[in-house]
Design a protein around this motif. Structure first.
Motif, PDB file in Angstrom:
ATOM      1  N   ALA A 132       5.550  -5.644  -6.954  1.00  0.00           N
ATOM      2  CA  ALA A 132       6.423  -4.466  -6.985  1.00  0.00           C
ATOM      3  C   ALA A 132       5.706  -3.273  -7.609  1.00  0.00           C
ATOM      4  O   ALA A 132       5.856  -2.134  -7.154  1.00  0.00           O
ATOM      5  CB  ALA A 132       7.709  -4.784  -7.753  1.00  0.00           C
ATOM      6  N   ARG A 135       3.406  -1.750  -5.097  1.00  0.00           N
ATOM      7  CA  ARG A 135       4.136  -0.898  -4.158  1.00  0.00           C
ATOM      8  C   ARG A 135       4.501   0.436  -4.807  1.00  0.00           C
ATOM      9  O   ARG A 135       4.414   1.504  -4.177  1.00  0.00           O
ATOM     10  CB  ARG A 135       5.380  -1.624  -3.644  1.00  0.00           C
ATOM     11  CG  ARG A 135       5.069  -2.825  -2.755  1.00  0.00           C
ATOM     12  CD  ARG A 135       6.316  -3.392  -2.097  1.00  0.00           C
ATOM     13  NE  ARG A 135       7.221  -4.043  -3.022  1.00  0.00           N
ATOM     14  CZ  ARG A 135       7.177  -5.332  -3.343  1.00  0.00           C
ATOM     15  NH1 ARG A 135       6.235  -6.126  -2.818  1.00  0.00           N
ATOM     16  NH2 ARG A 135       8.063  -5.854  -4.177  1.00  0.00           N
ATOM     17  N   ALA A 136       4.879   0.384  -6.079  1.00  0.00           N
ATOM     18  CA  ALA A 136       5.231   1.615  -6.790  1.00  0.00           C
ATOM     19  C   ALA A 136       4.010   2.527  -6.934  1.00  0.00           C
ATOM     20  O   ALA A 136       4.115   3.751  -6.800  1.00  0.00           O
ATOM     21  CB  ALA A 136       5.807   1.287  -8.162  1.00  0.00           C
ATOM     22  N   ASP A 247      12.113  -4.314  -5.949  1.00  0.00           N
ATOM     23  CA  ASP A 247      11.732  -2.905  -6.059  1.00  0.00           C
ATOM     24  C   ASP A 247      12.803  -2.109  -6.801  1.00  0.00           C
ATOM     25  O   ASP A 247      12.485  -1.234  -7.615  1.00  0.00           O
ATOM     26  CB  ASP A 247      11.498  -2.309  -4.667  1.00  0.00           C
ATOM     27  CG  ASP A 247      10.189  -2.765  -4.043  1.00  0.00           C
ATOM     28  OD1 ASP A 247       9.358  -3.373  -4.752  1.00  0.00           O
ATOM     29  OD2 ASP A 247       9.994  -2.522  -2.832  1.00  0.00           O
ATOM     30  N   ASP A 251      12.328  -0.167 -10.317  1.00  0.00           N
ATOM     31  CA  ASP A 251      12.606   1.267 -10.384  1.00  0.00           C
ATOM     32  C   ASP A 251      13.595   1.580 -11.498  1.00  0.00           C
ATOM     33  O   ASP A 251      13.463   2.600 -12.192  1.00  0.00           O
ATOM     34  CB  ASP A 251      13.140   1.769  -9.045  1.00  0.00           C
ATOM     35  CG  ASP A 251      13.334   3.282  -9.046  1.00  0.00           C
ATOM     36  OD1 ASP A 251      12.322   4.003  -9.143  1.00  0.00           O
ATOM     37  OD2 ASP A 251      14.487   3.747  -8.972  1.00  0.00           O
TER      38      ASP A 251
END
Length: 317
Positions: A132, A135-136, A247, A251
């Motif tokens: 994750a 991806r961030a 995700d 976040d």
């Protein structure tokens, strides 16, 4: 009679939740459970009334983010550590370790007491949010991932965590030049360990966020920032095989890093594990466990302590 009628009326009110659908009282349940299997000296959980707090020095889009985890590297020859494995004390680790974030790692949680009834540990993304974070970083949500992640031993000794493990993690994070730390526990004691590490890092200038599932333990120990997911233990970073959930959970943690107004700020994730919260009735709940099963667990707990003893001796040498 009127009270009964009132209770039925409340239960019929749209959105009114049953009493059991509340955060699990892990401290009370573990205290009662271990007393029932023969450990009569109650464990004293870490308790603080205030917390250190370090504001972000720069935006997250310019920051390097470190991961601190209580998961353990897979160790061949140390018994079953796979999905659904029974508690495996021989797979524990007793010293801080680090790994490069540029490559993938096989981290597992068979060595700790996650919720084996309601999750099977088939997706490490639920306890180790490196995918994750990648991806961030790719989306520009964070500046970078620190070159190493760090493993925090799940230590019942608060003194060892405070005097040995937390300072070592701080030194490694500083060596890597990380700006902030995301800390991800799994079992009840993991949540205490992670909170103590977070407190130490914050006291020395590193902003942190603990992503966890044991609300009472983290708040009792006064974490600076805490993202609470009301999920079974072992899923602090989101639902298994659900990238959107993982995700979203990350976040929320990053948002808490940015927006917490001060210490001891808890944010609750709006995500639910399932529509029915009855799963919360099961974990170490003596009302759900018979005498024969308690006896079996007492014998198994003693056996696992013996399996873990050689690891403890090696690391103490």
């Amino acid at each position: 009679m009127n009270q009964t009628l009132d209770a039925h009326a409340l239960d019929a009110t749209p959105g009114f939740a049953p009493d059991y659908d509340s955060p699990i009282p892990y401290m009370r349940r573990t205290r009662e459970y271990y007393a029932a299997i023969g450990y009569t000296a109650p464990y004293r959980w870490a308790h603080y009334l205030a917390a250190p707090f370090t504001p972000l020095a720069r935006k997250l889009t310019q920051s390097s983010v470190a991961i601190v985890t209580t998961a353990a590297p897979y160790q061949p020859g140390k018994g079953d550590q796979g999905p659904g494995a029974a508690y495996n004390g021989s797979a524990k680790f007793y010293a801080v370790y680090s790994g490069e974030t540029a490559r993938d790692h096989d981290l597992r949680i068979s060595h700790i007491g996650y919720d084996r009834t309601h999750t099977s540990a088939t997706d490490s993304g639920t306890w180790f949010p490196l995918p994750a974070l990648r991806r961030a970083a790719a989306e520009g949500r964070i500046g970078a991932i620190s070159k190493r992640f760090h493993g925090a031993p799940t230590n019942r000794s608060q003194r060892v965590t405070l005097e040995t493990d937390a300072p070592e993690i701080l030194a490694r994070i500083r060596e890597d030049g990380a700006d902030v730390a995301v800390i991800v526990p799994n079992c009840p004691v993991c949540h205490q360990t992670s909170t103590l590490v977070a407190r130490h890092l914050e006291a020395h200038g590193i902003p942190t966020v603990v992503m966890g599932c044991a609300k009472d333990i983290v708040e009792h120990a006064a974490a600076p920032r805490f993202l609470f997911s009301d999920f079974p233990l072992g899923n602090s970073a989101g639902k298994p095989h659900d990238v959107a959930s993982q995700d979203r959970t990350l976040d929320l943690a990053l948002r808490l890093l940015e927006t917490a107004p001060g210490p001891q700020t808890t944010m609750q994730s709006p995500l639910r594990w399932s529509a029915d919260g009855r799963w919360k009735l099961d974990y170490l709940n003596l009302e759900q466990i018979g005498e024969a099963e308690l006896k079996r667990r007492r014998e198994e707990f003693d056996r696992q302590k013996e399996l873990a003893r050689p690891n403890r001796a090696v690391n103490a040498a």
